[in-house]
Scaffold this active site. Sequence first.
Site, PDB file in Angstrom:
ATOM      1  N   GLY A 113       4.154  -2.859   1.772  1.00  0.00           N
ATOM      2  CA  GLY A 113       3.542  -2.152   2.901  1.00  0.00           C
ATOM      3  C   GLY A 113       3.127  -3.137   3.995  1.00  0.00           C
ATOM      4  N   ILE A 114       3.467  -2.781   5.242  1.00  0.00           N
ATOM      5  CA  ILE A 114       3.134  -3.655   6.363  1.00  0.00           C
ATOM      6  C   ILE A 114       1.613  -3.786   6.532  1.00  0.00           C
ATOM      7  CG2 ILE A 114       3.308  -1.798   8.102  1.00  0.00           C
ATOM      8  CD1 ILE A 114       4.443  -5.433   8.648  1.00  0.00           C
ATOM      9  N   ASP A 115       0.870  -2.753   6.147  1.00  0.00           N
ATOM     10  CA  ASP A 115      -0.598  -2.828   6.212  1.00  0.00           C
ATOM     11  C   ASP A 115      -1.128  -3.899   5.254  1.00  0.00           C
ATOM     12  OD1 ASP A 115       0.129  -1.265   3.974  1.00  0.00           O
ATOM     13  OD2 ASP A 115      -1.638   0.025   4.127  1.00  0.00           O
TER      14      ASP A 115
ATOM     15  N   THR B 162     -20.698  18.770 -14.568  1.00  0.00           N
ATOM     16  CA  THR B 162     -19.293  18.512 -14.202  1.00  0.00           C
ATOM     17  C   THR B 162     -19.174  17.530 -13.049  1.00  0.00           C
ATOM     18  OG1 THR B 162     -18.730  20.729 -14.931  1.00  0.00           O
ATOM     19  CG2 THR B 162     -17.143  19.652 -13.475  1.00  0.00           C
TER      20      THR B 162
HETATM   21  C1  LIG Z   1       0.295   1.206  -0.770  1.00  0.00           C
HETATM   22  C2  LIG Z   1       0.239   1.954   0.560  1.00  0.00           C
HETATM   23  C3  LIG Z   1       0.599   3.416   0.317  1.00  0.00           C
HETATM   24  C4  LIG Z   1      -1.200   1.866   1.105  1.00  0.00           C
HETATM   25  O1  LIG Z   1      -1.306   2.711   2.211  1.00  0.00           O
HETATM   26  P1  LIG Z   1      -2.724   3.211   2.808  1.00  0.00           P
HETATM   27  O2  LIG Z   1      -3.576   3.639   1.685  1.00  0.00           O
HETATM   28  O3  LIG Z   1      -3.316   2.015   3.485  1.00  0.00           O
HETATM   29  O4  LIG Z   1      -2.401   4.309   3.784  1.00  0.00           O
HETATM   30  C5  LIG Z   1       1.189   1.285   1.600  1.00  0.00           C
HETATM   31  O5  LIG Z   1       0.885  -0.066   1.738  1.00  0.00           O
HETATM   32  C6  LIG Z   1       2.646   1.423   1.209  1.00  0.00           C
HETATM   33  O6  LIG Z   1       3.266   2.448   1.427  1.00  0.00           O
HETATM   34  N1  LIG Z   1       3.215   0.355   0.596  1.00  0.00           N
HETATM   35  C7  LIG Z   1       4.601   0.306   0.201  1.00  0.00           C
HETATM   36  C8  LIG Z   1       4.746  -0.111  -1.230  1.00  0.00           C
HETATM   37  C9  LIG Z   1       4.251  -1.507  -1.547  1.00  0.00           C
HETATM   38  O7  LIG Z   1       3.401  -2.050  -0.837  1.00  0.00           O
HETATM   39  O8  LIG Z   1       4.725  -2.077  -2.543  1.00  0.00           O
HETATM   40  K   LIG Z   2      -5.322   0.829   4.599  1.00  0.00           K
END
Ligand SMILES: CC(C)(COP(=O)(O)O)[C@@H](O)C(=O)NCCC(=O)O
Ligand SMILES: [K+]
Length: 253
Positions: free
Chosen positions: A97-99, A177
Amino acid sequence: MIGNSRLHWALFVDNTLNSTWDTEHLSASDMQLLAKTNTLPLSPSSTRPIFLSSNLPITLVLASVVPTQTKLWQTYPNVRLITLNHIPIKGMYPTLGIDRALALYGAGKTYGFPILVIDVGTALTFTGVDHQQRLIGGAILPGLSLQFNSLGQNTGQLPSLKTNSITSLPQRFALNTKEAIQSGVIYTLLAGTKDFIESWLSLFPDSKIAITGGDSDLLKSYFQTYDPEISAQLISEKNLIFLGMEKILFGNG
Ligand SMILES: CC(C)(COP(=O)(O)O)[C@@H](O)C(=O)NCCC(=O)O
Ligand SMILES: [K+]
Ligand SMILES: Nc1ncnc2c1ncn2[C@@H]1O[C@H](COP(=O)(O)OP(=O)(O)O)[C@@H](O)[C@H]1O
């Protein structure tokens, strides 16, 4: 930054991070209006977008982990897409993921390498990089809201809890719960996160650990009670991704 729950915005002025805000994902019709008027949304995610316009042409720099949204935004004028090719981290696999890559780079350039980044977003991710800026790897699991929602949506009798209803650590052995769900999800998340941190620190004892994402304050506050020593080691920074972008776009740092 297009995340799975919302859009994260940053304004860069004079090559420097100036301000940040979040909005909801935009619809195709919102998008058409923006592209036509060369405007951008400026608002908190809870309200309807109002639009920021500028006399100067604004370059929109985009990073996305949501392909449908990426497609929509590529119709905007002056758009630049950040991809893994722009990120000076070695050993990345093509579907990372680019993030995660941006946050990792932003954290490393800000606090030093090696570093472990914990992103408590829609998904919760661990991502680690070594002294030589080589990706060691990481892990992906459902984030807090996703865990609560999956219990609520896939069972007959469980409510979908909201993360903001939980302010302090629940009682571990619960007698109702709601607290039983809170206990199960939160104590398991804390134990799992602690295990990932300890495992990382056994490989890289001098590493920093940074935490980011929509629920990072919540997780860190639970850690203050659960394990104050770990809590003290967590560097909270909401803007890791934008610090990464700043360094990649403008070479700051
Ligand atoms: C793991 C994630 C879904 C996180 O996304 P977020 O929760 O930040 O929206 C994203 O980084 C992503 O789609 N990654 C691709 C798969 C990987 O990083 O291996
Ligand atoms: K994030
Ligand atoms: N104002 C908010 N709007 C949406 N989600 C929020 C908000 N505040 C905290 N959250 C939490 O943050 C999570 C999303 O994480 P975040 O890092 O902001 O998004 P993304 O995964 O889209 O990058 C949600 O699942 C929710 O639990």
